[in-house]
Design a protein around this motif. Sequence first.
Motif, PDB file in Angstrom:
ATOM      1  N   VAL A 149      40.447   7.209 100.260  1.00  0.00           N
ATOM      2  CA  VAL A 149      40.865   7.280  98.864  1.00  0.00           C
ATOM      3  C   VAL A 149      39.698   6.900  97.971  1.00  0.00           C
ATOM      4  CG1 VAL A 149      42.326   6.241  97.137  1.00  0.00           C
ATOM      5  CG2 VAL A 149      43.264   6.835  99.357  1.00  0.00           C
ATOM      6  N   LEU A 150      38.990   5.867  98.387  1.00  0.00           N
ATOM      7  CA  LEU A 150      37.848   5.435  97.590  1.00  0.00           C
ATOM      8  C   LEU A 150      36.678   6.380  97.822  1.00  0.00           C
ATOM      9  CD1 LEU A 150      37.951   1.614  98.225  1.00  0.00           C
ATOM     10  CD2 LEU A 150      38.817   2.880  96.278  1.00  0.00           C
ATOM     11  N   HIS A 151      35.745   6.335  96.919  1.00  0.00           N
ATOM     12  CA  HIS A 151      34.528   7.096  97.130  1.00  0.00           C
ATOM     13  C   HIS A 151      33.790   6.471  98.303  1.00  0.00           C
ATOM     14  CE1 HIS A 151      30.522   8.780  96.039  1.00  0.00           C
ATOM     15  NE2 HIS A 151      31.295   9.818  95.904  1.00  0.00           N
ATOM     16  N   ARG A 166      37.631  19.384 107.154  1.00  0.00           N
ATOM     17  CA  ARG A 166      38.253  19.664 105.871  1.00  0.00           C
ATOM     18  C   ARG A 166      37.198  20.231 104.942  1.00  0.00           C
ATOM     19  NH1 ARG A 166      41.936  15.774 102.930  1.00  0.00           N
ATOM     20  NH2 ARG A 166      40.163  14.377 102.819  1.00  0.00           N
ATOM     21  N   ARG A 213      39.974  20.992  95.346  1.00  0.00           N
ATOM     22  CA  ARG A 213      41.095  20.972  96.254  1.00  0.00           C
ATOM     23  C   ARG A 213      40.552  20.904  97.675  1.00  0.00           C
ATOM     24  NH1 ARG A 213      45.378  25.858  97.464  1.00  0.00           N
ATOM     25  NH2 ARG A 213      46.803  24.525  98.596  1.00  0.00           N
ATOM     26  N   ASP A 214      41.181  20.081  98.508  1.00  0.00           N
ATOM     27  CA  ASP A 214      40.787  19.998  99.913  1.00  0.00           C
ATOM     28  C   ASP A 214      41.706  20.887 100.738  1.00  0.00           C
ATOM     29  OD1 ASP A 214      38.790  18.294  99.361  1.00  0.00           O
ATOM     30  OD2 ASP A 214      39.777  16.488 100.104  1.00  0.00           O
ATOM     31  N   LEU A 237      44.742  16.366  90.213  1.00  0.00           N
ATOM     32  CA  LEU A 237      46.125  16.330  90.696  1.00  0.00           C
ATOM     33  C   LEU A 237      46.175  16.328  92.220  1.00  0.00           C
ATOM     34  CD1 LEU A 237      47.501  18.816  88.108  1.00  0.00           C
ATOM     35  CD2 LEU A 237      47.922  16.377  88.191  1.00  0.00           C
ATOM     36  N   ASP A 274      31.728   3.224  97.897  1.00  0.00           N
ATOM     37  CA  ASP A 274      32.296   1.976  97.409  1.00  0.00           C
ATOM     38  C   ASP A 274      32.176   0.916  98.487  1.00  0.00           C
ATOM     39  OD1 ASP A 274      33.107   2.622  94.858  1.00  0.00           O
ATOM     40  OD2 ASP A 274      34.895   3.636  95.594  1.00  0.00           O
ATOM     41  N   ARG A 275      32.128  -0.339  98.050  1.00  0.00           N
ATOM     42  CA  ARG A 275      32.030  -1.400  99.025  1.00  0.00           C
ATOM     43  C   ARG A 275      33.269  -1.407  99.918  1.00  0.00           C
ATOM     44  NH1 ARG A 275      29.087  -5.359  98.609  1.00  0.00           N
ATOM     45  NH2 ARG A 275      29.055  -5.393  96.350  1.00  0.00           N
ATOM     46  N   TRP A 276      33.022  -1.677 101.203  1.00  0.00           N
ATOM     47  CA  TRP A 276      34.136  -1.724 102.138  1.00  0.00           C
ATOM     48  C   TRP A 276      34.722  -3.125 102.158  1.00  0.00           C
ATOM     49  CZ3 TRP A 276      32.500   1.083 107.256  1.00  0.00           C
ATOM     50  CH2 TRP A 276      32.032   2.367 106.940  1.00  0.00           C
ATOM     51  N   SER A 277      35.933  -3.240 102.676  1.00  0.00           N
ATOM     52  CA  SER A 277      36.478  -4.555 102.989  1.00  0.00           C
ATOM     53  C   SER A 277      36.087  -4.861 104.432  1.00  0.00           C
ATOM     54  CB  SER A 277      37.993  -4.556 102.846  1.00  0.00           C
ATOM     55  OG  SER A 277      38.572  -3.887 103.932  1.00  0.00           O
ATOM     56  N   THR A 278      36.182  -6.137 104.814  1.00  0.00           N
ATOM     57  CA  THR A 278      35.817  -6.455 106.199  1.00  0.00           C
ATOM     58  C   THR A 278      36.779  -5.787 107.180  1.00  0.00           C
ATOM     59  OG1 THR A 278      36.814  -8.568 105.690  1.00  0.00           O
ATOM     60  CG2 THR A 278      34.467  -8.560 106.053  1.00  0.00           C
ATOM     61  N   PHE A 316      43.050   4.176 103.512  1.00  0.00           N
ATOM     62  CA  PHE A 316      42.538   3.526 102.319  1.00  0.00           C
ATOM     63  C   PHE A 316      41.106   3.951 102.037  1.00  0.00           C
ATOM     64  CE2 PHE A 316      42.171   0.801  99.020  1.00  0.00           C
ATOM     65  CZ  PHE A 316      41.331  -0.279  99.191  1.00  0.00           C
ATOM     66  N   ALA A 356      29.958  -6.252 103.209  1.00  0.00           N
ATOM     67  CA  ALA A 356      31.323  -6.304 102.694  1.00  0.00           C
ATOM     68  C   ALA A 356      31.579  -7.650 102.016  1.00  0.00           C
ATOM     69  CB  ALA A 356      32.323  -6.082 103.825  1.00  0.00           C
ATOM     70  N   VAL A 390      42.537  14.735  84.468  1.00  0.00           N
ATOM     71  CA  VAL A 390      43.161  14.013  85.574  1.00  0.00           C
ATOM     72  C   VAL A 390      43.294  14.963  86.762  1.00  0.00           C
ATOM     73  CG1 VAL A 390      45.189  12.728  86.361  1.00  0.00           C
ATOM     74  CG2 VAL A 390      44.483  12.599  83.955  1.00  0.00           C
TER      75      VAL A 390
END
Lengths: 456, 510
Positions: free
Chosen positions: A8-10, A292, A282-283, A456, A13-17, A5, A106, A454
């Motif tokens: 996927v985010l930058h 990577r 592309r990674d 891909l 971005d705020r993390w979840s706990t 997860f 968080a 967009v």
Amino acid sequence: MSLSFRSVLHVSDRWSTDDVWALAPDPSSQKAAIKVAKGGSWPERGVVAAPSGGASAVWGECKGSGSKPYLAAVHLDGDGGPAFKCSCPSRKIPCKHVLALLALWAQDDVAVRAEKPEWVGSWLNGRAARRARAENGAPAAPADPAKAAQTLQKREEAVGAGLEELRTWLYDQVDAGLAEVPKQGYDHWDRMARRLTDAKARGASTLVSQLPSAARGDHWPERVLEQLGLLHLLVVGHRAGDALGERTRGAVRARVGITTRAEDVLAGGERVRDTWRVLGWRDVATPENDMRARRVWLRGAGTGRTALSLTFGRAGEAPATAFRVGTEVAAEFAFYPDGHRVVPLGDGDTGPAPEPGGGTVAEALDAFAAVLAEDPWQDAWPVVLDRAAPALPAGGGDRWHLADPTGAALPLASPDPWRLLAVTGGHPATVAAEWSPSHGLTPLTVWDRNGKAVSL
Amino acid sequence: MTGTTEPLDPLAPLTAVDSWDRLVSAALVGTSRRAVPDTPDLPSTPAAEGAETLLDRAALAAVRRAAGYTPAEATPVAPDAPDERPEVGQAATRRLEGILAGRLPLLPEWLELAAARGRRAAHSSVPALLDQGARDSRLRPALAAAVGGRGHWLARFNPGWEYMLGESVPGDRFDRHEWEQGSPARRRRALAALRTTDPDAARELLRGVWPDLARAELRRRLLEALATGLGPADEEFLEHALDDRGANVRGLALSLLTRLPDSAHAHRLRGHVREYASAGDNGGLRVETVHTRRDDIHRDLALAAPQQQPEGKNERSERLWALVTHAPLDVWPDLLGTGPSGVLDAATDSGDAELRDAFVNAVVVQEDTAWARAVLEAIGPRVSHRSHAHTRGAFQLEKLLDLLPVEERCAHVQGVLNPGVGLERWGEMLRATRGPWTAALSEQVVRRLHRPGRGRDSFGYREVCEAAAEHMPPEHLAGLSTEPPFDDTADAYLRLRDTLRFRLDMHKEL
């Protein structure tokens, strides 16, 4: 795709706990951190904002039992994942203070602050400086230029000797015949690959270690001979030295594995100022280690020049890059000797970009042929197709293609290009893709009906 | 974009095939044993010998082939019709990616919110959403609405997404070509579309092809379409389907007939009940063993005729279970001269736990709100998994609560969860209480989470946190203190706050 997860985010971005607890080295650290994760224990705390929005770093001063507070900080958007610092004596990384600080953040309990304490600033500056030096895996410039030149000379000689051995080895393979190649154990290739690594020709070493994978499946004799031929061409190219054009020489040296330091590119590389439009990214896995690489392709709006920005991240982490699809940046780029890879000078002005102008399949193939004339080893080049539509072969078959309005088509590398199909709905669209004659077309970006880019 | 790629056939676009083939053959044998072949169609290479010449020529051929790649000819696929609904915003699209990557339980809520706003998912989200539907069939109707026409169009190209072609979307029109020529899924969708506009015509269409449908699975799937617009006019056809060869078809016909309480079938089931059930001497309900030789009863209950004699206990209890489940519930109060609560008490007094569970099942299957009230009253605050007798009850709790309107549902739960009830029961009850919860229930839960003296029941506390994270309106985040009230459950508490904040943002974005 098996991305976590977080990736996927930058990164900022705020993390979840749960993201925070995922960092805990053991369950007791989490328990200890929860006890410290109370606003009252952290009289001074703040977030250092990232230029793109979000958080670059979080810092705080935690009241302990002693007279001095513990100083804890996390650098969130550095290369290679988050980095931690804490003045407490714990040997756990991250320690409970760092975890607690992140947990508070968080929970939205740490605010952005314009000012930061001196200890935070110097830590972040030190990391930024190391990152700049590490960008190319090269050490900081040595103090003694004469000694440096001597080191360089020695290195060139080592590479030359290694490639001469490779030449002899290649002749031995072809003299003996390739029929037994699929039966060779890894050892057969590894000896040569290791020898090249010792000779500081890591690029050539990687090419040799990829040979066994070419010796599998249908048409292996063709693939193996093709790669041996191109390796031989590389040896010949290296020996030709200055007789080659500058870009070809740059390409040869880069592929052999002779690194050019970013400082040298900034100091002496060709400079081009333009409005650089991001075509796509592309990674790819890097063969040498567990990293990577993110390839970002850009095109100059004025010059038409193609530029490649490369950044690296640990496996599982998204490599950080300043370039976003759908934008363009007015900036000066310094080019590596191969004429493609760049180091940006400064941040430049970023703004939304219109769709890039695309062309036909024939035009894309012509452009690629021109690139091969300078760099015959090139196997990934950006092309932009205008009004390209997802298509299936006229003679039957289920390999997806992209067809231009003339009906000429290129095969897609992936057997299931669902995102591309989903965004276009089968309607013609502008598509930026990486073209490889051995793998096919890998779409990177599609511009939808409203002109929105967009990835891909 | 990442992923694996298959190498192209290296010979596909090759020109000068002959020279290349000769070079490959020589290389296989080895230049020590075979001379380097002439390659008149390649430009000349530097003068050299043996292996070197061969490698030079191979490189030349390889680069020439890469540079001279010839495009293929391919036919664009037919594009889809535009979906006029507006797309959700960029923030909502990013949020959906986050949900798909790690917070799947929140997906139904996202889909519901998007549908309520009349928006569709971004086209780029469609493949990931179709993948979810392939794994979880309960999501399919909501997913079909979110992906819209683009999703149906895309599903044609991937066999793994075939299911989507059978899903109806609002505004579907009957397409005779699809009905006559389509795959099973598409025929079903066409039939369902006609069923919404002209139920009788749809049924007659199905009746017309019924004898020719050789596969029971196909008959079942098409029969499912009758669930839409079901009415008394379907009775005759469903009776016919009760005689089907396929057990699944018979079972489906039975469950559709159960929804027609005035049918001849329903009257027959009432008759069977009156024949076998009565009030016992002790006030309990008494049900005699249903005869094994009664073919008419087996047919009415879609059961297979018993194979072995004497039959075992399982067959007998299966017959009783089916009869109670499908006989219209209104027969019982008439028979016993009491209301639903009285019937349930009588079932309990019978001493047969299975009989009582069968009544609960009947209430859920027949979706009877008045009976659901009675069952919920009877369950009360008892922890349901103490004994085997109640396990089915726990399983059905959510469905029973679903039968009540949301206000009444929450009020009922509020009444049950008084301060004397243990946290474990709170968790179990709240998990079964689908939201959005009322403000009163939400506040009661928030107070409970902060109340000191929680005892040692950290399991129950966690359950309550998880239930609230899923069902409580996210605005109630404001009532939860930033610091966890109890250290040993701090992780669950903080996760609750996280999820609520995530949902709060999600509501704002959609």
